[in-house]
Design a protein around this motif. Structure first.
Motif, PDB file in Angstrom:
ATOM      1  N   ILE A 131       0.794  -1.024  -0.005  1.00 37.92           N
ATOM      2  CA  ILE A 131       0.153   0.171  -0.062  1.00 37.92           C
ATOM      3  C   ILE A 131       0.640   1.286   0.052  1.00 37.92           C
ATOM      4  CG2 ILE A 131      -1.489   1.392   1.469  1.00 37.92           C
ATOM      5  CD1 ILE A 131      -2.755  -1.332   2.267  1.00 37.92           C
ATOM      6  N   PHE A 132       2.037   1.089   0.580  1.00 36.70           N
ATOM      7  CA  PHE A 132       2.838   2.280   0.984  1.00 36.70           C
ATOM      8  C   PHE A 132       3.603   2.741  -0.420  1.00 36.70           C
ATOM      9  CE2 PHE A 132       7.387   3.645   1.650  1.00 36.70           C
ATOM     10  CZ  PHE A 132       7.269   4.801   1.974  1.00 36.70           C
ATOM     11  N   ILE A 135       0.858   4.069  -2.560  1.00 30.15           N
ATOM     12  CA  ILE A 135       0.651   5.666  -2.444  1.00 30.15           C
ATOM     13  C   ILE A 135       1.852   6.450  -2.789  1.00 30.15           C
ATOM     14  CG2 ILE A 135       0.639   7.080  -0.197  1.00 30.15           C
ATOM     15  CD1 ILE A 135      -1.022   5.130   0.976  1.00 30.15           C
ATOM     16  N   SER A 136       2.997   5.883  -2.667  1.00 34.69           N
ATOM     17  CA  SER A 136       4.183   6.579  -3.011  1.00 34.69           C
ATOM     18  C   SER A 136       4.199   6.934  -4.644  1.00 34.69           C
ATOM     19  CB  SER A 136       5.820   5.951  -2.758  1.00 34.69           C
ATOM     20  OG  SER A 136       5.738   4.801  -3.732  1.00 34.69           O
ATOM     21  N   LEU A 138       1.279   7.481  -6.454  1.00 39.11           N
ATOM     22  CA  LEU A 138       0.280   8.393  -6.601  1.00 39.11           C
ATOM     23  C   LEU A 138       0.929   9.772  -5.934  1.00 39.11           C
ATOM     24  CD1 LEU A 138      -2.828   6.109  -5.072  1.00 39.11           C
ATOM     25  CD2 LEU A 138      -2.038   6.828  -7.552  1.00 39.11           C
ATOM     26  N   VAL A 139       1.542   9.878  -4.939  1.00 40.49           N
ATOM     27  CA  VAL A 139       1.948  11.238  -4.386  1.00 40.49           C
ATOM     28  C   VAL A 139       2.894  11.693  -5.397  1.00 40.49           C
ATOM     29  CG1 VAL A 139       3.382  12.282  -2.660  1.00 40.49           C
ATOM     30  CG2 VAL A 139       1.536  10.685  -1.897  1.00 40.49           C
TER      31      VAL A 139
END
Length: 246
Positions: A131-132, A135-136, A138-139
């Motif tokens: 998940i991290f 997210i990395s 997407l950010v």
């Protein structure tokens, strides 16, 4: 015939090379040490070698900093000259988005940690780490979009004209009508030169003495050279038309 440059963006290439040596080189050392029983003296030799390479690259980068920036400006100017009247728009000044810039930097660091440091380690393959990793990415994408795509294009060049866009007006002028510009610092007494240059408005001075303020302007170091180039394009185009008329 003008010789084509093999490397068009040496400034970016130098930054990329330094980053690769420092980040990827260090990551490879870390994972090799985890996977294989490497003698300590080899780790020391590799570590010293990476340090020397990084130091040499940084030294050369600092020594050639001005020349590298000049090359970047020349590449940009050549592109503008080639496409000056091709209906292609060039962004000369856009609005700075400080928060988005930091989000982009954070995203890059998160990707490095999630995909280079964590991925090869079995204990970091739980669902939370994946998940991290997602997210990395997407950010980083959001940081790039809000840093380069969505900011207001306040000064653009297209088909031989400059277009100025502010919150209150939009106008098109000839480059020769922009006779000067000056910076207005948000923190003029700041001793940190980098931070001082980061928060600045750009005041455009037109030939009718009108002054237009571009708030939170993201000013490239090459801006003055690019502006001089588009003025030269206008002059050459004007002279060419006069010559054809005669």
């Amino acid at each position: 015939m003008k010789k084509k440059k093999l490397i068009r963006h040496p400034f970016l290439l130098n930054l990329f090379s330094i980053s690769m040596v420092l980040l990827v080189g260090g990551a490879i050392m870390l994972h090799l040490d985890r996977t294989y029983d490497i003698p300590e003296y080899i780790n020391i030799i590799v570590g010293i070698s990476l340090t020397l390479i990084s130091f040499t690259l940084l030294l050369l980068f600092g020594k050639n900093f001005g020349q590298l920036l000049k090359r970047e400006a020349q590449t940009r100017i050549e592109k503008i000259k080639t496409n000056a009247f091709s209906n292609k728009s060039f962004v000369l000044i856009q609005q700075r988005s400080v928060f988005a810039n930091f989000v982009l930097i954070f995203g890059f660091l998160a990707i490095f940690i999630a995909w280079v440091i964590f991925l090869p380690v079995e204990s970091f393959n739980a669902i939370g780490f994946w998940i991290f990793r997602i997210i990395s990415i997407l950010v980083t994408i959001l940081g790039a979009i809000f840093s380069f795509v969505t900011p207001k294009k306040m000064l653009t060049y297209k088909n031989g004209e400059l277009k100025i866009t502010t919150d209150t007006k939009t106008l098109s002028i000839k480059p020769s009508q922009l006779i000067d510009y000056k910076k207005e610092y948000s923190y003029p007494n700041d001793k940190n030169k980098f931070r001082k240059e980061f928060y600045v408005d750009l005041i455009l001075i037109l030939d009718n003495n009108e002054q237009i303020i571009l708030k939170n302007a993201d000013i490239e170091i090459s801006f003055k050279y690019v502006l001089a180039a588009v003025k030269q394009i206008e002059l050459e185009n004007k002279n060419s038309k006069l010559k054809n008329e005669n």
